[in-house]
Design a protein around this motif. Structure first.
Motif, PDB file in Angstrom:
ATOM      1  N   SER A  23       2.634  16.443 -12.885  1.00  0.00           N
ATOM      2  CA  SER A  23       1.421  16.646 -12.097  1.00  0.00           C
ATOM      3  C   SER A  23       1.601  17.820 -11.144  1.00  0.00           C
ATOM      4  N   GLU A  24       0.587  18.658 -11.054  1.00  0.00           N
ATOM      5  CA  GLU A  24       0.640  19.758 -10.093  1.00  0.00           C
ATOM      6  C   GLU A  24       0.452  19.270  -8.664  1.00  0.00           C
ATOM      7  N   ALA A  25       0.173  18.004  -8.481  1.00  0.00           N
ATOM      8  CA  ALA A  25       0.217  17.428  -7.134  1.00  0.00           C
ATOM      9  C   ALA A  25       1.653  17.284  -6.652  1.00  0.00           C
ATOM     10  N   GLY A  41      -0.297  17.039 -16.349  1.00  0.00           N
ATOM     11  CA  GLY A  41      -0.205  15.813 -15.562  1.00  0.00           C
ATOM     12  C   GLY A  41       0.751  14.869 -16.267  1.00  0.00           C
ATOM     13  N   PHE A  42       1.284  13.897 -15.520  1.00  0.00           N
ATOM     14  CA  PHE A  42       2.209  12.935 -16.118  1.00  0.00           C
ATOM     15  C   PHE A  42       1.498  12.124 -17.201  1.00  0.00           C
ATOM     16  N   TRP A  43       2.240  11.738 -18.213  1.00  0.00           N
ATOM     17  CA  TRP A  43       1.691  10.929 -19.290  1.00  0.00           C
ATOM     18  C   TRP A  43       1.967   9.459 -19.010  1.00  0.00           C
ATOM     19  N   ARG A 214      -4.676  11.936  -5.713  1.00  0.00           N
ATOM     20  CA  ARG A 214      -4.836  13.067  -6.632  1.00  0.00           C
ATOM     21  C   ARG A 214      -4.302  12.732  -8.021  1.00  0.00           C
ATOM     22  N   MET A 215      -3.156  12.088  -8.074  1.00  0.00           N
ATOM     23  CA  MET A 215      -2.535  11.788  -9.355  1.00  0.00           C
ATOM     24  C   MET A 215      -3.329  10.758 -10.145  1.00  0.00           C
ATOM     25  N   ARG A 216      -3.898   9.788  -9.454  1.00  0.00           N
ATOM     26  CA  ARG A 216      -4.686   8.772 -10.164  1.00  0.00           C
ATOM     27  C   ARG A 216      -5.975   9.341 -10.741  1.00  0.00           C
TER      28      ARG A 216
END
Length: 239
Positions: A23-25, A41-43, A214-216
Protein backbone atom coordinates in the motif's frame (compact mmCIF):
# COMPACT_ATOMS: atom_id res chain seq x y z
CA UNK A 1 18.00 -19.56 -23.92
CA UNK A 2 18.35 -19.18 -20.15
CA UNK A 3 18.01 -15.74 -18.57
CA UNK A 4 21.31 -14.05 -17.79
CA UNK A 5 19.87 -11.50 -15.35
CA UNK A 6 17.33 -11.48 -12.55
CA UNK A 7 13.60 -11.47 -13.16
CA UNK A 8 12.97 -7.77 -12.49
CA UNK A 9 15.76 -6.73 -14.83
CA UNK A 10 14.33 -8.98 -17.53
CA UNK A 11 10.84 -7.54 -16.96
CA UNK A 12 12.20 -4.02 -17.37
CA UNK A 13 14.20 -4.94 -20.46
CA UNK A 14 11.16 -6.51 -22.11
CA UNK A 15 8.61 -4.02 -20.74
CA UNK A 16 6.86 -6.79 -18.84
CA UNK A 17 4.20 -6.10 -16.23
CA UNK A 18 5.42 -6.04 -12.61
CA UNK A 19 2.90 -5.90 -9.76
CA UNK A 20 3.94 -4.66 -6.31
CA UNK A 21 1.59 -5.83 -3.55
CA UNK A 22 1.98 -3.08 -0.99
CA UNK A 23 0.00 0.00 0.00
CA UNK A 24 1.22 3.49 -0.81
CA UNK A 25 -0.19 4.48 2.57
CA UNK A 26 2.79 2.56 3.98
CA UNK A 27 5.48 2.73 1.29
CA UNK A 28 5.68 5.45 -1.35
CA UNK A 29 6.10 4.40 -4.96
CA UNK A 30 9.80 4.84 -5.85
CA UNK A 31 10.32 7.73 -8.24
CA UNK A 32 12.52 5.70 -10.59
CA UNK A 33 9.92 3.00 -11.31
CA UNK A 34 9.07 2.63 -14.98
CA UNK A 35 5.39 2.58 -16.07
CA UNK A 36 5.40 -1.23 -16.25
CA UNK A 37 5.72 -1.29 -12.44
CA UNK A 38 2.28 -1.04 -10.85
CA UNK A 39 1.64 -0.67 -7.09
CA UNK A 40 -1.68 -2.28 -6.23
CA UNK A 41 -2.07 -2.22 -2.48
CA UNK A 42 -1.70 -5.26 -0.23
CA UNK A 43 -3.48 -8.40 -1.38
CA UNK A 44 -6.01 -9.88 1.01
CA UNK A 45 -8.12 -13.02 0.94
CA UNK A 46 -11.77 -12.17 0.10
CA UNK A 47 -14.25 -12.95 2.87
CA UNK A 48 -16.04 -15.59 0.81
CA UNK A 49 -12.84 -17.46 0.07
CA UNK A 50 -11.67 -17.15 3.67
CA UNK A 51 -14.91 -18.78 4.79
CA UNK A 52 -14.59 -21.55 2.20
CA UNK A 53 -11.09 -22.30 3.48
CA UNK A 54 -12.39 -22.54 7.05
CA UNK A 55 -10.36 -19.55 8.23
CA UNK A 56 -13.33 -17.44 9.35
CA UNK A 57 -14.60 -19.89 11.97
CA UNK A 58 -15.47 -18.21 15.24
CA UNK A 59 -13.75 -19.33 18.46
CA UNK A 60 -16.39 -19.09 21.23
CA UNK A 61 -13.81 -19.00 24.03
CA UNK A 62 -11.85 -16.25 22.29
CA UNK A 63 -15.01 -14.24 21.62
CA UNK A 64 -16.06 -14.60 25.26
CA UNK A 65 -12.64 -13.46 26.48
CA UNK A 66 -12.69 -10.44 24.15
CA UNK A 67 -16.18 -9.51 25.37
CA UNK A 68 -15.21 -9.88 29.03
CA UNK A 69 -12.81 -6.94 29.21
CA UNK A 70 -11.22 -4.01 27.42
CA UNK A 71 -9.73 -4.54 23.95
CA UNK A 72 -6.35 -6.26 24.23
CA UNK A 73 -3.00 -5.87 22.57
CA UNK A 74 -2.19 -8.54 20.00
CA UNK A 75 1.15 -10.35 20.28
CA UNK A 76 2.24 -12.83 17.63
CA UNK A 77 5.43 -14.18 16.12
CA UNK A 78 4.10 -16.23 13.22
CA UNK A 79 6.50 -18.92 12.03
CA UNK A 80 9.45 -17.37 13.88
CA UNK A 81 11.14 -19.51 16.55
CA UNK A 82 10.58 -18.44 20.16
CA UNK A 83 13.65 -19.76 21.97
CA UNK A 84 12.25 -19.59 25.51
CA UNK A 85 8.43 -19.76 25.30
CA UNK A 86 7.81 -19.69 29.06
CA UNK A 87 9.97 -16.60 29.53
CA UNK A 88 8.38 -14.86 26.55
CA UNK A 89 4.87 -15.40 27.91
CA UNK A 90 5.98 -14.25 31.36
CA UNK A 91 7.60 -11.12 29.89
CA UNK A 92 4.45 -10.30 27.90
CA UNK A 93 2.29 -10.84 30.97
CA UNK A 94 4.53 -8.59 33.08
CA UNK A 95 4.54 -5.81 30.49
CA UNK A 96 0.77 -6.02 30.01
CA UNK A 97 0.18 -5.83 33.77
CA UNK A 98 2.53 -2.85 34.13
CA UNK A 99 0.70 -0.96 31.40
CA UNK A 100 -2.83 -1.93 32.43
CA UNK A 101 -3.63 -3.91 29.31
CA UNK A 102 -4.71 -7.40 28.35
CA UNK A 103 -2.72 -9.49 25.89
CA UNK A 104 -3.95 -11.81 23.16
CA UNK A 105 -1.07 -14.00 22.02
CA UNK A 106 -1.12 -15.80 18.68
CA UNK A 107 1.28 -18.70 19.18
CA UNK A 108 1.80 -19.32 15.47
CA UNK A 109 4.26 -22.16 14.99
CA UNK A 110 5.67 -21.91 18.51
CA UNK A 111 4.70 -24.16 21.40
CA UNK A 112 4.05 -21.44 23.94
CA UNK A 113 2.54 -23.87 26.42
CA UNK A 114 0.24 -23.20 29.34
CA UNK A 115 -0.62 -19.72 30.47
CA UNK A 116 -1.26 -18.91 34.12
CA UNK A 117 -2.08 -15.22 33.69
CA UNK A 118 -5.74 -14.16 33.74
CA UNK A 119 -5.07 -11.07 31.63
CA UNK A 120 -3.32 -13.08 28.88
CA UNK A 121 -4.95 -15.46 26.41
CA UNK A 122 -2.87 -17.71 24.16
CA UNK A 123 -4.34 -19.09 20.95
CA UNK A 124 -2.62 -21.18 18.28
CA UNK A 125 -4.22 -19.11 15.54
CA UNK A 126 -7.28 -17.10 14.52
CA UNK A 127 -8.69 -14.98 11.72
CA UNK A 128 -6.68 -11.74 11.81
CA UNK A 129 -9.25 -9.90 9.69
CA UNK A 130 -11.99 -10.64 12.23
CA UNK A 131 -10.05 -10.38 15.49
CA UNK A 132 -7.46 -7.61 15.02
CA UNK A 133 -10.09 -4.84 14.68
CA UNK A 134 -11.09 -5.77 18.25
CA UNK A 135 -7.57 -5.04 19.54
CA UNK A 136 -5.89 -1.73 20.42
CA UNK A 137 -2.38 -2.42 19.20
CA UNK A 138 -0.06 -5.08 17.85
CA UNK A 139 3.39 -6.38 18.74
CA UNK A 140 4.61 -8.95 16.24
CA UNK A 141 7.53 -10.27 14.19
CA UNK A 142 7.02 -7.92 11.27
CA UNK A 143 6.25 -10.31 8.45
CA UNK A 144 4.85 -8.45 5.46
CA UNK A 145 1.44 -10.12 5.73
CA UNK A 146 1.09 -9.60 9.47
CA UNK A 147 2.22 -5.99 9.15
CA UNK A 148 -0.37 -5.44 6.44
CA UNK A 149 -3.05 -7.02 8.66
CA UNK A 150 -2.29 -4.96 11.76
CA UNK A 151 -1.97 -1.68 9.88
CA UNK A 152 -5.12 -2.36 7.86
CA UNK A 153 -6.93 -2.83 11.17
CA UNK A 154 -5.69 0.63 12.16
CA UNK A 155 -3.50 -0.70 14.95
CA UNK A 156 -0.34 1.00 16.16
CA UNK A 157 2.28 -1.66 15.46
CA UNK A 158 5.57 -2.54 17.12
CA UNK A 159 7.82 -5.00 15.28
CA UNK A 160 10.01 -7.45 17.22
CA UNK A 161 12.03 -8.59 14.22
CA UNK A 162 13.88 -11.85 13.78
CA UNK A 163 15.22 -11.92 10.20
CA UNK A 164 14.83 -11.11 6.49
CA UNK A 165 12.64 -8.08 5.68
CA UNK A 166 11.15 -7.82 9.18
CA UNK A 167 13.49 -5.05 10.44
CA UNK A 168 12.62 -3.05 7.31
CA UNK A 169 8.88 -3.23 8.04
CA UNK A 170 9.56 -2.24 11.65
CA UNK A 171 11.58 0.73 10.44
CA UNK A 172 8.63 1.73 8.24
CA UNK A 173 6.29 1.62 11.25
CA UNK A 174 8.73 3.85 13.13
CA UNK A 175 9.13 6.26 10.20
CA UNK A 176 5.35 6.54 9.83
CA UNK A 177 5.01 7.33 13.52
CA UNK A 178 2.72 4.36 14.13
CA UNK A 179 5.06 2.16 16.17
CA UNK A 180 8.65 1.07 16.33
CA UNK A 181 11.25 -1.65 16.05
CA UNK A 182 13.26 -3.94 18.32
CA UNK A 183 14.73 -7.41 17.92
CA UNK A 184 12.88 -10.32 19.48
CA UNK A 185 15.91 -12.00 21.03
CA UNK A 186 16.77 -8.74 22.81
CA UNK A 187 13.21 -7.88 23.92
CA UNK A 188 12.43 -8.70 27.56
CA UNK A 189 9.69 -7.49 29.93
CA UNK A 190 11.20 -3.99 29.94
CA UNK A 191 11.38 -3.96 26.14
CA UNK A 192 7.77 -5.09 25.78
CA UNK A 193 6.77 -2.43 28.31
CA UNK A 194 8.46 0.33 26.30
CA UNK A 195 6.81 -0.96 23.13
CA UNK A 196 3.34 -0.92 24.72
CA UNK A 197 3.87 2.55 26.15
CA UNK A 198 4.76 3.80 22.67
CA UNK A 199 1.66 2.20 21.15
CA UNK A 200 -0.53 3.78 23.84
CA UNK A 201 0.44 7.34 22.89
CA UNK A 202 -2.52 9.28 21.54
CA UNK A 203 -0.66 10.65 18.52
CA UNK A 204 0.61 7.18 17.58
CA UNK A 205 -2.88 5.69 17.79
CA UNK A 206 -4.33 8.55 15.73
CA UNK A 207 -1.76 8.16 12.96
CA UNK A 208 -2.31 4.39 12.86
CA UNK A 209 -6.09 4.86 12.67
CA UNK A 210 -5.71 7.27 9.73
CA UNK A 211 -3.43 4.90 7.81
CA UNK A 212 -5.78 2.00 8.50
CA UNK A 213 -8.69 3.99 7.08
CA UNK A 214 -6.76 4.61 3.86
CA UNK A 215 -5.76 0.97 3.56
CA UNK A 216 -9.27 -0.34 4.11
CA UNK A 217 -10.45 1.81 1.22
CA UNK A 218 -8.04 -0.04 -1.09
CA UNK A 219 -8.69 -3.30 -2.90
CA UNK A 220 -5.21 -4.50 -3.74
CA UNK A 221 -6.25 -7.90 -5.03
CA UNK A 222 -9.09 -6.48 -7.11
CA UNK A 223 -6.79 -3.86 -8.57
CA UNK A 224 -4.18 -6.49 -9.41
CA UNK A 225 -6.79 -8.61 -11.20
CA UNK A 226 -8.05 -5.60 -13.14
CA UNK A 227 -4.52 -4.64 -14.22
CA UNK A 228 -3.76 -8.18 -15.39
CA UNK A 229 -7.01 -8.42 -17.33
CA UNK A 230 -6.47 -5.01 -18.92
CA UNK A 231 -2.75 -5.06 -19.64
CA UNK A 232 -1.85 -8.63 -20.55
CA UNK A 233 -2.55 -9.72 -24.12
CA UNK A 234 -5.57 -11.94 -24.49
CA UNK A 235 -4.69 -15.20 -26.18
CA UNK A 236 -7.43 -17.05 -28.01
CA UNK A 237 -7.94 -20.60 -26.70
CA UNK A 238 -6.81 -23.39 -29.01
CA UNK A 239 -9.42 -24.68 -31.43
Amino acid sequence: APYRSHTLAEADRRGGLVLHAWSEAVVDRPGDYAPNHRVTGFWGVPDGLRGALGEATADPELDAWLDAGPPPLFFGFGSMPVVDPARTIADIATAAKRTGTRALVGAGWSKLGANDHAHVLVRSGFDHARVLPRCVGAVHHGGAGTTAASLTAGLPTWVCAVLADQPWWGARCAALGVGGLSHLRKTDADGFTRAIETLQRVEVRERAAAIGERMRAEDGLGRAVAIVEQDLPQTAPPV
